[in-house]
Design an enzyme around this catalytic site. Sequence first.
Site, PDB file in Angstrom:
ATOM      1  N   GLU A   1      -2.619   9.342   7.664  1.00 43.41           N
ATOM      2  CA  GLU A   1      -1.160   9.123   7.699  1.00 43.41           C
ATOM      3  C   GLU A   1      -0.506   9.970   8.792  1.00 43.41           C
ATOM      4  O   GLU A   1       0.480   9.572   9.394  1.00 43.41           O
ATOM      5  CB  GLU A   1      -0.530   9.447   6.330  1.00 43.41           C
ATOM      6  CG  GLU A   1      -0.831   8.418   5.253  1.00 43.41           C
ATOM      7  CD  GLU A   1      -0.077   7.104   5.416  1.00 43.41           C
ATOM      8  OE1 GLU A   1       1.113   7.134   5.740  1.00 43.41           O
ATOM      9  OE2 GLU A   1      -0.706   6.036   5.246  1.00 43.41           O
TER      10      GLU A   1
ATOM     11  N   CYS B   1      -4.279  -1.386  -2.221  1.00 39.93           N
ATOM     12  CA  CYS B   1      -4.376   0.059  -2.462  1.00 39.93           C
ATOM     13  C   CYS B   1      -5.200   0.247  -3.729  1.00 39.93           C
ATOM     14  O   CYS B   1      -4.759  -0.142  -4.821  1.00 39.93           O
ATOM     15  CB  CYS B   1      -2.970   0.622  -2.647  1.00 39.93           C
ATOM     16  SG  CYS B   1      -2.965   2.390  -3.037  1.00 39.93           S
TER      17      CYS B   1
ATOM     18  N   HIS C   1      -7.559   2.888   3.335  1.00 38.76           N
ATOM     19  CA  HIS C   1      -7.416   3.684   4.560  1.00 38.76           C
ATOM     20  C   HIS C   1      -8.776   3.906   5.245  1.00 38.76           C
ATOM     21  O   HIS C   1      -8.822   4.125   6.462  1.00 38.76           O
ATOM     22  CB  HIS C   1      -6.826   5.063   4.259  1.00 38.76           C
ATOM     23  CG  HIS C   1      -5.343   5.094   4.038  1.00 38.76           C
ATOM     24  ND1 HIS C   1      -4.738   4.529   2.947  1.00 38.76           N
ATOM     25  CD2 HIS C   1      -4.340   5.645   4.781  1.00 38.76           C
ATOM     26  CE1 HIS C   1      -3.420   4.730   3.018  1.00 38.76           C
ATOM     27  NE2 HIS C   1      -3.154   5.412   4.124  1.00 38.76           N
TER      28      HIS C   1
ATOM     29  N   CYS D   1     -11.163   2.885  -0.641  1.00 39.48           N
ATOM     30  CA  CYS D   1      -9.768   3.196  -0.292  1.00 39.48           C
ATOM     31  C   CYS D   1      -9.489   2.407   0.978  1.00 39.48           C
ATOM     32  O   CYS D   1     -10.291   2.437   1.923  1.00 39.48           O
ATOM     33  CB  CYS D   1      -9.595   4.688  -0.043  1.00 39.48           C
ATOM     34  SG  CYS D   1      -8.003   5.115   0.713  1.00 39.48           S
TER      35      CYS D   1
ATOM     36  N   ASP E   1       0.862  -1.187   0.000  1.00 39.45           N
ATOM     37  CA  ASP E   1       0.000   0.000   0.000  1.00 39.45           C
ATOM     38  C   ASP E   1       0.896   1.234   0.000  1.00 39.45           C
ATOM     39  O   ASP E   1       2.088   1.158   0.323  1.00 39.45           O
ATOM     40  CB  ASP E   1      -0.922   0.016   1.232  1.00 39.45           C
ATOM     41  CG  ASP E   1      -1.856   1.234   1.232  1.00 39.45           C
ATOM     42  OD1 ASP E   1      -2.417   1.549   0.168  1.00 39.45           O
ATOM     43  OD2 ASP E   1      -2.011   1.873   2.282  1.00 39.45           O
ATOM     44  N   SER E   2       0.281   2.368  -0.329  1.00 33.25           N
ATOM     45  CA  SER E   2       1.029   3.628  -0.277  1.00 33.25           C
ATOM     46  C   SER E   2       1.432   3.958   1.158  1.00 33.25           C
ATOM     47  O   SER E   2       2.330   4.768   1.376  1.00 33.25           O
ATOM     48  CB  SER E   2       0.167   4.758  -0.829  1.00 33.25           C
ATOM     49  OG  SER E   2      -0.981   4.918  -0.018  1.00 33.25           O
TER      50      SER E   2
END
Length: 270
Positions: free
Chosen positions: A162, A70, A196, A194, A7-8
């Site tokens: 993040e 992601c 997240h 997403c 993932d990012s």
Amino acid sequence: MAVGIFDSGLGGLTVLDAIQRRLPDLPLVYYGDNAHAPYGVRTPDDIYRLTTAGVQVLFDRGCDLVVLACNTAAAAALRRMQEGWVPPGKRVLGVFVPLIEALTERQWGDNSPPREVAAKHVALFATPATVASRAFQRELAFRAIGVDVEAQACAGVVDAIEEGDLILAEALVRSHVEALLRKMPRPDAAVLGCTHYPLVASAFREALGPDVRLFGQADLVAQSLADYLARRPQFVGGGAGTVYLTSGNPRQVSDRAVQFLRRPISFDPA
Ligand code: DGL
């Protein structure tokens, strides 16, 4: 050796957590490209460049199978990677198809023509790059007809997560849900597109109200990976436990991971 999860940043941990619950003995290597998150505001070429570099890190660690946990990477880069970049003997899987199969009530491998499904008005919450790609609508059109999709690009939510700022992330979620409901007042399903967003799922749930069916990806991807490995056990790999790698600051990323998953997690430099 081991299945790779990419993932990012921290969002893929929601998928990793579901995979660990479903397949507790599966050796895993997680790689979060936290130094370059968020991906969702980048161009497709940039996302392709970062995603191939990230997946290469996992190939170099011996992973033959990598899950792109992601949506942004899957939407902007996966097809291009599969068409010309993934080396023989390696596999890269995305997160869209299991979700769309669940939304359209399909079993894996059901390639019958598109048909009417229960969900008629679907709200999609995703990053700006995922929304711009229209990958979700494209995959949906292969399987369903008569589904109205309204997409909301949720700028800022990934950055706030993040940074570990859940108050800001939840405030942004509320304003994005309000914006979506102005365009589509009565969705019957909402997709957290997403990885997240499950970390702020309760904010989506509260803002959408109890009548909207909420679809997240973590459990669906874990189930689909379990099915995939049952059909192709050679991709299980060796090793034991889970290795956590980041391109960011390992201490800071470990602290955030512990904050989100509420268990000890220690990241190493990639
Ligand atoms: N978790 C990524 C996704 O599923 C976030 C992308 C980003 O870095 O903006 O889209």
